[in-house]
Scaffold this active site. Structure first.
Site, mmCIF file in Angstrom:
data_model
loop_
_atom_site.group_PDB
_atom_site.id
_atom_site.type_symbol
_atom_site.label_atom_id
_atom_site.label_comp_id
_atom_site.label_asym_id
_atom_site.label_seq_id
_atom_site.Cartn_x
_atom_site.Cartn_y
_atom_site.Cartn_z
ATOM 1 N N ARG A 54 -72.581 16.878 -6.682
ATOM 2 C CA ARG A 54 -72.562 16.412 -4.889
ATOM 3 C C ARG A 54 -73.992 14.961 -5.186
ATOM 4 O O ARG A 54 -73.834 14.433 -4.240
ATOM 5 C CB ARG A 54 -73.020 17.663 -4.293
ATOM 6 C CG ARG A 54 -73.331 17.171 -3.158
ATOM 7 C CD ARG A 54 -73.875 18.464 -2.410
ATOM 8 N NE ARG A 54 -75.093 18.991 -2.627
ATOM 9 C CZ ARG A 54 -75.350 20.469 -2.907
ATOM 10 N NH1 ARG A 54 -74.536 21.160 -2.350
ATOM 11 N NH2 ARG A 54 -76.460 20.743 -3.577
ATOM 12 N N TYR A 107 -84.225 1.410 16.077
ATOM 13 C CA TYR A 107 -83.373 1.983 17.090
ATOM 14 C C TYR A 107 -83.346 3.138 17.723
ATOM 15 O O TYR A 107 -83.821 3.901 16.884
ATOM 16 C CB TYR A 107 -82.205 1.418 14.991
ATOM 17 C CG TYR A 107 -80.598 2.464 15.339
ATOM 18 C CD1 TYR A 107 -79.133 1.631 15.963
ATOM 19 C CD2 TYR A 107 -80.307 3.642 14.241
ATOM 20 C CE1 TYR A 107 -78.521 2.008 16.705
ATOM 21 C CE2 TYR A 107 -79.238 3.678 14.964
ATOM 22 C CZ TYR A 107 -78.085 3.272 15.818
ATOM 23 O OH TYR A 107 -76.770 3.611 16.047
ATOM 24 N N ASP A 178 -86.732 -0.247 8.127
ATOM 25 C CA ASP A 178 -85.397 0.159 8.829
ATOM 26 C C ASP A 178 -85.072 -1.730 8.032
ATOM 27 O O ASP A 178 -85.116 -3.044 9.289
ATOM 28 C CB ASP A 178 -84.340 -0.022 9.979
ATOM 29 C CG ASP A 178 -83.348 -0.221 10.177
ATOM 30 O OD1 ASP A 178 -82.091 -0.908 9.579
ATOM 31 O OD2 ASP A 178 -82.529 0.716 11.553
ATOM 32 N N LYS A 203 -72.979 -2.149 8.119
ATOM 33 C CA LYS A 203 -73.333 -2.715 8.620
ATOM 34 C C LYS A 203 -72.532 -4.126 7.482
ATOM 35 O O LYS A 203 -72.038 -4.688 7.401
ATOM 36 C CB LYS A 203 -74.080 -3.296 9.230
ATOM 37 C CG LYS A 203 -75.215 -1.940 9.755
ATOM 38 C CD LYS A 203 -74.348 -2.602 11.891
ATOM 39 C CE LYS A 203 -74.939 -1.011 11.856
ATOM 40 N NZ LYS A 203 -73.786 -0.002 12.910
#
Ligand SMILES: Cc1ncc(COP(=O)(O)O)c(C=O)c1O
Length: 390
Positions: A54, A107, A178, A203
């Site tokens: 994982r 955001y 961010d 993005k």
């Protein structure tokens, strides 16, 4: 001597890991596995070894290494989306009783997480106007973290990031950003004193509008551990295929960003001269708001910026958007294709709403020829005029 087994058993045991027979390719192998086979019993509980898939195997490790190089980080952790990286990094360092200062231009889904989840777990959230002087932020002895986004979502205000990070450190608080607009390339938060650098790889790093992922990067060993623990404790994982796609995007990031930046400035300059436009919100454009901060801290421009139109009806703005044929109408950005949207519906959630004298649009300038994009926008502005005159 190998014991002879029956066919069912042989089919289970055959065709397993390629072992030493892996050919050397340019990219890492897309190694898939939840189970990791260990060489002996003593290795089963050896925490220095990879014992479960994982946490990532070859492709995820290669991506984390490459992102650590990009960010100037000691460690980078991957999350299944950009939003998950932001919320995950917050959960990694906050606890009940802490206060977090959040830029008002964050955001919107990050804001929703702060309002709906952090508050439920006893964290106090205070928003601040992005241009507030660092010493005038609403600090308190309980402030644990300040969260920035620079330029901010939709309206592109810049923070004096090094000054905010220094003010946080002086008060024993952490800083986080961010940095999706800067993509880890145009701006290096960790070298400007920020503790946690987060970006939506979805993005610019992905670049093709088809993979979700986020990253959080840190230098401080305690913060690296905190990120590591959060990833394990919450059980976040990203697939080898998606990690491979991100790594592929990373190879062309500087080339694409140069083109995005160049084209966005061409379009921004043209827009500034159009009679229908009041203001262009692009910090890399000389004369635009916060250009000096961009010039001081950034090494290039991204392709995303805002435009304030002269007052116009919503129907006229929709006529403009509907007329565009090269700009898609959609919410993401950072991909190779140009996109547009109107922002006023989203700005109403702000605590310190700046008054714009007209509707605000956001444009993502892709890799098309900028001349074609300008012609498309001119047709859109003509449609806006037709509707407003009618
Ligand atoms: C500034 C910013 N940060 C984070 C995100 C979240 O990225 P993701 O869609 O991968 O969750 C977005 C998405 O639009 C964004 O614009």
């Amino acid at each position: 001597m190998t014991r002879r087994t029956r066919e069912e058993t042989r089919l289970i045991r055959t065709g397993m890991a390629a072992g030493g027979r892996l050919a050397k390719t340019v990219g890492p192998p897309i190694q898939k596995g939840s189970t990791v086979l260990l060489p002996d019993a003593a290795s089963l509980y050896d925490e220095t070894q990879v014992t479960y898939g994982r946490g990532g195997l070859a492709a995820q490790n290669a991506l984390m290494d490459a992102l650590a190089e990009l960010e100037g980080a000691k460690a980078v952790r991957l999350f299944p989306s950009g939003l998950a990286a932001l919320t995950g990094a917050l959960m990694a360092v906050l606890k009940a009783g802490d206060e977090v200062l959040v830029t008002d231009t964050i955001y919107k889904p990050t804001r929703r997480f702060c309002d709906n989840v952090l508050t439920r777990y006893g964290v106090v959230v205070r928003y601040f106007e992005p241009r507030t002087a660092p010493d005038a932020l609403p600090w308190s002895p309980a402030t644990r973290l300040v969260l920035m986004e620079s330029p901010g979502s939709l309206t592109f205000e810049m923070h004096d990031v090094p000054a905010v990070a220094a003010a946080a450190r002086a008060r024993g608080a952490l800083s986080m950003i961010d940095n999706t607009w800067g993509a880890g390339l145009l701006f290096k938060p960790l070298t400007h004193g920020v503790d946690l650098s987060v970006q939506a790889l979805t993005k610019y790093v992905g670049g093709h509008s088809d993979v979700f992922m986020g990253s959080a990067a840190a230098v401080d060993p305690d913060l690296c551990h905190a990120l590591d623990h959060a990833v394990w404790d919450f059980g976040w994982a990203v697939s080898a295929e998606d990690a491979y796609q991100m790594l592929r995007g990373l190879r062309t990031l500087p080339t694409r960003m140069a083109r995005h930046g160049d084209s966005s400035l061409k379009v921004a300059r043209w827009l500034r001269d159009q009679p229908e436009v009041l203001q262009v919100l692009h910090p890399a454009l000389p004369g635009a708001p916060d250009h000096d901060l961009w010039k001081r801290d950034f090494t290039g421009a991204a392709g995303l910026f805002g435009v304030v139109l002269k007052p116009a009806s919503e129907a006229a703005v929709h006529a403009l958007l509907d007329e565009l044929s090269l700009f898609g109408l959609g919410f993401s950005w950072g991909g190779f294709e140009s996109l547009a949207l109107d922002c006023d519906h989203q700005l109403v959630h702000r605590r310190f709403r700046q008054a714009y004298d007209g509707p605000v649009l956001r444009l993502n300038i892709g890799l098309e020829d900028p001349g074609d994009l300008i012609e498309d926008l001119r047709r859109g502005l003509d449609a806006l005029n037709r509707l407003d005159e009618a």
